[in-house]
Write a protein that holds these residues in place. Structure first.
Motif, PDB file in Angstrom:
ATOM      1  N   ILE A  91       0.953  -1.278  -0.101  1.00 22.64           N
ATOM      2  CA  ILE A  91       0.075  -0.035   0.009  1.00 22.64           C
ATOM      3  C   ILE A  91       0.990   1.274   0.034  1.00 22.64           C
ATOM      4  CG2 ILE A  91      -2.004   1.208   1.203  1.00 22.64           C
ATOM      5  CD1 ILE A  91      -2.666  -1.558   2.387  1.00 22.64           C
ATOM      6  N   THR A  92       0.589   1.937  -1.000  1.00 27.06           N
ATOM      7  CA  THR A  92       1.604   3.405  -1.251  1.00 27.06           C
ATOM      8  C   THR A  92       1.028   4.646  -0.790  1.00 27.06           C
ATOM      9  OG1 THR A  92       0.937   3.421  -3.422  1.00 27.06           O
ATOM     10  CG2 THR A  92       2.824   2.374  -3.241  1.00 27.06           C
ATOM     11  N   GLY A  93      -0.312   4.578  -0.301  1.00 27.83           N
ATOM     12  CA  GLY A  93      -1.041   5.787   0.045  1.00 27.83           C
ATOM     13  C   GLY A  93      -2.477   5.611   0.324  1.00 27.83           C
ATOM     14  N   VAL A  94      -3.104   6.376   1.143  1.00 33.92           N
ATOM     15  CA  VAL A  94      -4.315   6.274   1.362  1.00 33.92           C
ATOM     16  C   VAL A  94      -4.781   7.793   1.574  1.00 33.92           C
ATOM     17  CG1 VAL A  94      -6.170   5.584   2.971  1.00 33.92           C
ATOM     18  CG2 VAL A  94      -4.382   4.233   2.538  1.00 33.92           C
ATOM     19  N   VAL A  95      -6.069   8.177   1.065  1.00 31.77           N
ATOM     20  CA  VAL A  95      -6.343   9.644   1.206  1.00 31.77           C
ATOM     21  C   VAL A  95      -7.891   9.328   1.325  1.00 31.77           C
ATOM     22  CG1 VAL A  95      -6.903  11.617  -0.204  1.00 31.77           C
ATOM     23  CG2 VAL A  95      -4.785  10.538  -0.587  1.00 31.77           C
ATOM     24  N   ILE A  96      -8.358  10.278   2.243  1.00 25.80           N
ATOM     25  CA  ILE A  96      -9.956  10.360   2.530  1.00 25.80           C
ATOM     26  C   ILE A  96     -10.434  11.478   1.621  1.00 25.80           C
ATOM     27  CG2 ILE A  96     -11.981  10.527   4.326  1.00 25.80           C
ATOM     28  CD1 ILE A  96      -9.845   8.410   4.878  1.00 25.80           C
ATOM     29  N   LEU A  97     -11.441  10.975   0.353  1.00 22.82           N
ATOM     30  CA  LEU A  97     -12.005  11.536  -0.406  1.00 22.82           C
ATOM     31  C   LEU A  97     -13.261  12.555   0.246  1.00 22.82           C
ATOM     32  CD1 LEU A  97     -11.789   9.249  -3.604  1.00 22.82           C
ATOM     33  CD2 LEU A  97     -10.374  11.229  -2.842  1.00 22.82           C
ATOM     34  N   SER A  98     -13.990  11.782   1.062  1.00 27.37           N
ATOM     35  CA  SER A  98     -15.063  12.382   1.476  1.00 27.37           C
ATOM     36  C   SER A  98     -15.586  11.538   2.934  1.00 27.37           C
ATOM     37  CB  SER A  98     -16.274  12.350   0.534  1.00 27.37           C
ATOM     38  OG  SER A  98     -16.621  10.963   0.429  1.00 27.37           O
ATOM     39  N   HIS A  99     -16.055  12.288   3.676  1.00 23.86           N
ATOM     40  CA  HIS A  99     -16.596  11.892   4.997  1.00 23.86           C
ATOM     41  C   HIS A  99     -17.764  12.967   5.743  1.00 23.86           C
ATOM     42  CE1 HIS A  99     -14.473  14.392   7.893  1.00 23.86           C
ATOM     43  NE2 HIS A  99     -13.540  14.537   7.139  1.00 23.86           N
ATOM     44  N   ASN A 100     -18.499  12.375   6.526  1.00 23.09           N
ATOM     45  CA  ASN A 100     -19.229  13.389   7.446  1.00 23.09           C
ATOM     46  C   ASN A 100     -19.093  13.028   8.940  1.00 23.09           C
ATOM     47  OD1 ASN A 100     -20.738  14.875   5.309  1.00 23.09           O
ATOM     48  ND2 ASN A 100     -21.871  12.817   4.973  1.00 23.09           N
ATOM     49  N   GLU A 101     -17.867  12.692   9.153  1.00 26.95           N
ATOM     50  CA  GLU A 101     -17.329  12.293  10.523  1.00 26.95           C
ATOM     51  C   GLU A 101     -17.390  13.413  11.539  1.00 26.95           C
ATOM     52  OE1 GLU A 101     -17.214   8.598  10.825  1.00 26.95           O
ATOM     53  OE2 GLU A 101     -18.335   9.196   9.192  1.00 26.95           O
ATOM     54  N   THR A 102     -17.294  13.258  12.968  1.00 24.06           N
ATOM     55  CA  THR A 102     -17.479  14.208  13.903  1.00 24.06           C
ATOM     56  C   THR A 102     -15.973  14.977  13.924  1.00 24.06           C
ATOM     57  OG1 THR A 102     -18.835  12.704  15.150  1.00 24.06           O
ATOM     58  CG2 THR A 102     -17.848  14.451  16.346  1.00 24.06           C
ATOM     59  N   PRO A 103     -16.303  16.426  13.661  1.00 24.03           N
ATOM     60  CA  PRO A 103     -15.116  17.178  13.825  1.00 24.03           C
ATOM     61  C   PRO A 103     -14.200  16.889  15.292  1.00 24.03           C
ATOM     62  CG  PRO A 103     -16.802  18.559  13.086  1.00 24.03           C
ATOM     63  CD  PRO A 103     -17.395  17.157  13.619  1.00 24.03           C
ATOM     64  N   GLY A 104     -13.075  16.671  15.079  1.00 24.46           N
ATOM     65  CA  GLY A 104     -12.060  16.522  16.260  1.00 24.46           C
ATOM     66  C   GLY A 104     -12.116  15.195  16.738  1.00 24.46           C
ATOM     67  N   LEU A 105     -12.747  14.069  16.080  1.00 18.81           N
ATOM     68  CA  LEU A 105     -12.738  12.789  16.576  1.00 18.81           C
ATOM     69  C   LEU A 105     -12.488  12.100  15.203  1.00 18.81           C
ATOM     70  CD1 LEU A 105     -15.680  12.257  19.273  1.00 18.81           C
ATOM     71  CD2 LEU A 105     -13.165  12.245  19.559  1.00 18.81           C
ATOM     72  N   GLY A 106     -13.601  11.598  14.474  1.00 15.99           N
ATOM     73  CA  GLY A 106     -13.779  10.850  13.314  1.00 15.99           C
ATOM     74  C   GLY A 106     -12.815  11.676  12.264  1.00 15.99           C
ATOM     75  N   ALA A 107     -12.835  12.887  12.082  1.00 15.37           N
ATOM     76  CA  ALA A 107     -12.286  13.739  10.956  1.00 15.37           C
ATOM     77  C   ALA A 107     -10.851  13.784  11.024  1.00 15.37           C
ATOM     78  CB  ALA A 107     -12.553  15.275  11.189  1.00 15.37           C
ATOM     79  N   ASN A 108     -10.344  13.064  12.475  1.00 15.01           N
ATOM     80  CA  ASN A 108      -8.761  12.793  12.178  1.00 15.01           C
ATOM     81  C   ASN A 108      -8.398  11.972  11.650  1.00 15.01           C
ATOM     82  OD1 ASN A 108      -8.502  15.169  14.464  1.00 15.01           O
ATOM     83  ND2 ASN A 108      -8.818  13.695  16.180  1.00 15.01           N
ATOM     84  N   ALA A 109      -9.035  11.179  10.949  1.00 14.38           N
ATOM     85  CA  ALA A 109      -8.691  10.121  10.073  1.00 14.38           C
ATOM     86  C   ALA A 109      -7.743  10.547   8.819  1.00 14.38           C
ATOM     87  CB  ALA A 109      -9.872   9.316   9.639  1.00 14.38           C
ATOM     88  N   GLN A 110      -8.015  11.970   8.674  1.00 11.22           N
ATOM     89  CA  GLN A 110      -7.427  12.546   7.586  1.00 11.22           C
ATOM     90  C   GLN A 110      -5.904  12.922   8.019  1.00 11.22           C
ATOM     91  OE1 GLN A 110     -10.401  15.630   6.872  1.00 11.22           O
ATOM     92  NE2 GLN A 110     -10.406  14.837   4.939  1.00 11.22           N
ATOM     93  N   LYS A 111      -5.616  13.024   9.099  1.00  8.69           N
ATOM     94  CA  LYS A 111      -4.224  13.111   9.571  1.00  8.69           C
ATOM     95  C   LYS A 111      -3.124  12.118   9.086  1.00  8.69           C
ATOM     96  CE  LYS A 111      -5.436  16.093  13.425  1.00  8.69           C
ATOM     97  NZ  LYS A 111      -5.245  16.467  14.885  1.00  8.69           N
ATOM     98  N   PRO A 112      -2.151  12.686   8.694  1.00 11.31           N
ATOM     99  CA  PRO A 112      -0.925  11.747   8.432  1.00 11.31           C
ATOM    100  C   PRO A 112      -0.593  10.759   9.480  1.00 11.31           C
ATOM    101  CG  PRO A 112      -0.265  14.006   7.797  1.00 11.31           C
ATOM    102  CD  PRO A 112      -1.651  14.160   8.834  1.00 11.31           C
ATOM    103  N   ASP A 113      -0.632  10.739  10.705  1.00 11.71           N
ATOM    104  CA  ASP A 113      -0.361   9.830  11.699  1.00 11.71           C
ATOM    105  C   ASP A 113      -1.318   8.825  11.651  1.00 11.71           C
ATOM    106  OD1 ASP A 113       1.624  11.477  12.594  1.00 11.71           O
ATOM    107  OD2 ASP A 113       0.391  12.521  14.229  1.00 11.71           O
ATOM    108  N   PHE A 114      -2.423   9.174  11.230  1.00 12.40           N
ATOM    109  CA  PHE A 114      -3.415   7.766  11.420  1.00 12.40           C
ATOM    110  C   PHE A 114      -3.387   6.975   9.744  1.00 12.40           C
ATOM    111  CE2 PHE A 114      -7.557   5.978   9.727  1.00 12.40           C
ATOM    112  CZ  PHE A 114      -7.648   5.253  10.939  1.00 12.40           C
ATOM    113  N   LEU A 115      -3.450   7.930   8.603  1.00 14.05           N
ATOM    114  CA  LEU A 115      -3.274   7.337   7.261  1.00 14.05           C
ATOM    115  C   LEU A 115      -1.828   6.616   6.964  1.00 14.05           C
ATOM    116  CD1 LEU A 115      -4.903  10.107   5.404  1.00 14.05           C
ATOM    117  CD2 LEU A 115      -5.801   7.729   6.000  1.00 14.05           C
ATOM    118  N   ASN A 116      -0.824   7.128   7.530  1.00 13.59           N
ATOM    119  CA  ASN A 116       0.602   6.373   7.370  1.00 13.59           C
ATOM    120  C   ASN A 116       0.755   5.083   8.030  1.00 13.59           C
ATOM    121  OD1 ASN A 116       1.670   8.739   6.133  1.00 13.59           O
ATOM    122  ND2 ASN A 116       2.684   9.456   7.705  1.00 13.59           N
TER     123      ASN A 116
END
Length: 171
Positions: A91-116
């Motif tokens: 797996i060379t990369g993952v990008v979140i294209l769209s979401h309606n997750e809770t700001p400050g919680l689920g929206a943190n899935a876009q952060k590099p620490d999680f995606l890496n």
């Protein structure tokens, strides 16, 4: 009077939509191309396969990997994910294209620490989500307070892994 106001406002909205529809489509296409470059950085160009079911990444004329767009159900609705997998099965990369997750919680899935965490070999059985411990290969550590979102992103990546092995098996 109220009817006339509604007709005028509706006509204005319809006109604005007609004027901006092409620009919005161009912007979405540009964003998708940029996301493909992020998830499969070794590719110079991409070719749509099977009417957009997935993309092959090329460096010159050499196949370097695949890009898949998948989605899974999260806490706030569907989570759209783009995943790049090279020809070696990494797996060379993952990008979140769209979401309606809770700001400050689920929206943190876009952060590099999680995606890496996803940057690892793609196991045929898929990745699993764990909590409160250090992840081993094939495991993703859930975000604190956002296990459902972590699972949704992982499920979407697992769909991409499944598609990869299906395409790779048929290649």
């Amino acid at each position: 009077v109220l009817f006339i106001i509604c007709v005028v406002v509706s006509a204005a909205l319809a006109g604005t939509n007609m004027l901006t529809a092409n620009r919005i489509a161009q912007q979405e296409a540009q964003n998708a191309e940029e996301s493909r470059m992020i998830v499969l950085p070794t590719a110079d160009s991409f070719e749509s396969q099977e009417d957009g079911a997935y993309y092959t990444g090329l460096s010159g004329s050499e196949l370097v990997g695949y890009v898949f767009e998948t989605e899974a159900s999260g806490y706030g609705g569907k989570v759209g994910v783009m995943t790049g997998i090279d020809t070696e099965g990494n797996i060379t990369g993952v990008v979140i294209l769209s979401h309606n997750e809770t700001p400050g919680l689920g929206a943190n899935a876009q952060k590099p620490d999680f995606l890496n965490q996803y940057l690892q070999p793609a196991p045929e059985g898929g990745l699993s989500v764990i909590k409160y411990q250090a992840p081993a290969e094939g495991q993703i550590e859930a975000m604190t307070g956002a296990t459902i979102t972590s699972t949704a992103v992982t499920n979407a990546v697992n769909q991409a892994i499944e598609q990869y092995y299906s395409v790779k098996g048929g290649a």
